[in-house]
Design an enzyme around this catalytic site. Sequence first.
Site, PDB file in Angstrom:
ATOM      1  N   GLY A  99     -47.711 -18.847  15.947  1.00 27.30           N
ATOM      2  CA  GLY A  99     -48.695 -19.899  15.718  1.00 27.30           C
ATOM      3  C   GLY A  99     -49.534 -19.646  14.480  1.00 27.30           C
ATOM      4  N   ALA A 100     -50.706 -20.341  14.407  1.00 23.86           N
ATOM      5  CA  ALA A 100     -51.530 -20.349  13.184  1.00 23.86           C
ATOM      6  C   ALA A 100     -50.617 -20.716  12.009  1.00 23.86           C
ATOM      7  CB  ALA A 100     -52.230 -19.013  12.972  1.00 23.86           C
ATOM      8  N   LEU A 101     -49.936 -21.841  12.185  1.00 24.82           N
ATOM      9  CA  LEU A 101     -48.834 -22.199  11.291  1.00 24.82           C
ATOM     10  C   LEU A 101     -49.313 -22.552   9.885  1.00 24.82           C
ATOM     11  CD1 LEU A 101     -46.633 -24.353  13.712  1.00 24.82           C
ATOM     12  CD2 LEU A 101     -46.583 -21.879  13.295  1.00 24.82           C
ATOM     13  N   HIS A 102     -48.520 -22.127   8.904  1.00 24.97           N
ATOM     14  CA  HIS A 102     -48.781 -22.448   7.495  1.00 24.97           C
ATOM     15  C   HIS A 102     -47.461 -22.863   6.857  1.00 24.97           C
ATOM     16  CE1 HIS A 102     -46.992 -18.556   6.835  1.00 24.97           C
ATOM     17  NE2 HIS A 102     -47.963 -17.947   7.509  1.00 24.97           N
ATOM     18  N   HIS A 109     -44.193 -20.940   7.702  1.00 23.31           N
ATOM     19  CA  HIS A 109     -43.538 -21.314   8.961  1.00 23.31           C
ATOM     20  C   HIS A 109     -42.810 -22.653   8.807  1.00 23.31           C
ATOM     21  CE1 HIS A 109     -47.095 -18.896  10.521  1.00 23.31           C
ATOM     22  NE2 HIS A 109     -46.084 -18.258  11.089  1.00 23.31           N
ATOM     23  N   GLY A 126     -38.415 -15.375   8.432  1.00 18.88           N
ATOM     24  CA  GLY A 126     -38.853 -15.276   7.046  1.00 18.88           C
ATOM     25  C   GLY A 126     -38.519 -13.928   6.431  1.00 18.88           C
ATOM     26  N   LEU A 160     -47.908 -16.289   1.809  1.00 12.97           N
ATOM     27  CA  LEU A 160     -48.656 -16.941   2.886  1.00 12.97           C
ATOM     28  C   LEU A 160     -48.546 -16.094   4.153  1.00 12.97           C
ATOM     29  CD1 LEU A 160     -47.862 -20.757   2.600  1.00 12.97           C
ATOM     30  CD2 LEU A 160     -49.541 -19.385   1.399  1.00 12.97           C
ATOM     31  N   ARG A 187     -52.607 -13.908   8.585  1.00  9.29           N
ATOM     32  CA  ARG A 187     -53.659 -12.901   8.425  1.00  9.29           C
ATOM     33  C   ARG A 187     -54.495 -13.098   7.153  1.00  9.29           C
ATOM     34  NH1 ARG A 187     -52.947  -8.635  12.097  1.00  9.29           N
ATOM     35  NH2 ARG A 187     -50.942  -8.720  13.159  1.00  9.29           N
TER      36      ARG A 187
HETATM   37  P1  AMP Z   1     -45.402 -15.005  12.591  1.00  5.26           P
HETATM   38  O1  AMP Z   1     -46.001 -16.233  13.188  1.00  5.26           O
HETATM   39  O2  AMP Z   1     -46.291 -14.299  11.619  1.00  5.26           O
HETATM   40  O3  AMP Z   1     -44.793 -14.092  13.625  1.00  5.26           O
HETATM   41  O4  AMP Z   1     -44.180 -15.497  11.694  1.00  5.26           O
HETATM   42  C1  AMP Z   1     -43.180 -16.326  12.253  1.00  5.26           C
HETATM   43  C2  AMP Z   1     -42.062 -16.431  11.270  1.00  5.26           C
HETATM   44  O5  AMP Z   1     -42.533 -16.992  10.043  1.00  5.26           O
HETATM   45  C3  AMP Z   1     -41.446 -15.075  10.910  1.00  5.26           C
HETATM   46  O6  AMP Z   1     -40.035 -15.214  10.824  1.00  5.26           O
HETATM   47  C4  AMP Z   1     -42.051 -14.794   9.550  1.00  5.26           C
HETATM   48  O7  AMP Z   1     -41.267 -13.947   8.746  1.00  5.26           O
HETATM   49  C5  AMP Z   1     -42.125 -16.190   8.970  1.00  5.26           C
HETATM   50  N1  AMP Z   1     -43.093 -16.249   7.866  1.00  5.26           N
HETATM   51  C6  AMP Z   1     -44.378 -15.851   7.894  1.00  5.26           C
HETATM   52  N2  AMP Z   1     -44.946 -15.999   6.674  1.00  5.26           N
HETATM   53  C7  AMP Z   1     -43.989 -16.496   5.870  1.00  5.26           C
HETATM   54  C8  AMP Z   1     -43.937 -16.869   4.486  1.00  5.26           C
HETATM   55  N3  AMP Z   1     -45.009 -16.758   3.683  1.00  5.26           N
HETATM   56  N4  AMP Z   1     -42.770 -17.346   3.983  1.00  5.26           N
HETATM   57  C9  AMP Z   1     -41.675 -17.473   4.793  1.00  5.26           C
HETATM   58  N5  AMP Z   1     -41.660 -17.146   6.103  1.00  5.26           N
HETATM   59  C10 AMP Z   1     -42.803 -16.664   6.642  1.00  5.26           C
END
Ligand code: AMP
Length: 292
Positions: free
Chosen positions: A35-38, A41, A151, A188, A191
Site C-alpha cells: 500500500g501507500a501506492l505511488h 506501484h 519492481g 519512488l 518511505r
Molecule cells: P512495497 O509496497 O514497497 O512492498 O512495493 C511493492 C512493489 O512495488 C514491489 O515489487 C516494489 O519493488 C515495487 N516498487 C516500489 N517502488 C518502486 C519504484 N520506484 N519503481 C518500481 N517499482 C517499485
Amino acid sequence: MSSSIVTVRTIADLRGHVTGWKRDGESVGVVPTMGALHAGHLALVEAAKQRCDRVIVTLFVNPKQFERADDLAAYPRTEEADRQRLAPYGPDVLYAPTGETMYPQSFATTISVGGVSEGLCGAHRPGHFDGVATVVTKLFMQTQADVAFFGEKDYQQLQVIRRMTSDLDIPVEIVGVPTVREADGLALSSRNAYLTAAERGVAPALNRALCRVAEGLVEGQPASKLTADAIEEIRGAGFRDVDYVEVREAGTLRPIERLEGEARVLGAAWLGKARLIDNVPAFPRAAAGGNG
Ligand code: AMP
C-alpha cells in the site's frame, strides 16, 4: 476510467473470482504491495494490465518482513487513497486480507531462501527476506496467479523471489519492472514520506553515487575503490549512515570486482528516519543497454 475495484478480504472470496476467470481461460496477474501506492506501484499495475486478462493488486503490510516493531507501526496505511489511486488503472480486484487471514494463531511455517538472501539488505535486516518469501508464497498460492510483477527498485527481493519460485516449482512467471524515479533520480518509495524538506533535497545523492560507481566500472575501475568513494560521497552529502554500497553480478548477486557481464550496483543508506535503498545496472561497453 474505471472506478469499480472490488475489494476482497477473504481467501474464499478471492478464489471465487479467480476460479471464474480460470474457467473462462483468462490469464491472471498479481501485483503484491504494502500500500501507500505511488507511481512505482502503478507502473507494475500497468505492466500487469498489458500482459494479463485479469489483475489482482494485493495490499498487506506484512509484519513478518519488519524486523523492528516501531518501523511496522509507523508504516503508512492509506487504503482508501490507494483504492482511488488504483481506479484509473482498472485492476479487477484489490485483495486486502486481514492479519488473521494471513497468519492465524496456529501459523508455523517460514520460507527461507539461501544464497541471494545473504548479504546486502539480508545482512542488515535479519529475517526480512524470510518474511518476504513467506508472504509472497502465500499470495501466490492464494491468488493462483500466472504472472507476478515486482519492481527492480527492490532488486535483491526480486532475485530472492525468482530463486524461491524456481526452487519450489511454483507455476508463476516473475516479471521485473524498471524503477520509477523522480526527475532528480530519487527512486519512488513509500518511505520517502518520512523525509523532511531538507532531507528530500539530499536524497538524490544516493542515486548519483551509485550511477558514478556504474560509470567507473564501465571505464574499467575496480569495484572496491569505487564503492569506498561512493560511501564517502553519500556521507558527505548528509546521509547519517551507509549500510552498504556493493557491486554484484546481476543474476546471482555474487560479489564482483571488475565488470565482465551484467552487474548491479546496490546501496542502502539512512537519511533522518528513512532507510533508502536503490540500485542501478552496469553493462560492459559492448553489451550496453537498458536502464534501471
Ligand atoms: P512495497 O509496497 O514497497 O512492498 O512495493 C511493492 C512493489 O512495488 C514491489 O515489487 C516494489 O519493488 C515495487 N516498487 C516500489 N517502488 C518502486 C519504484 N520506484 N519503481 C518500481 N517499482 C517499485
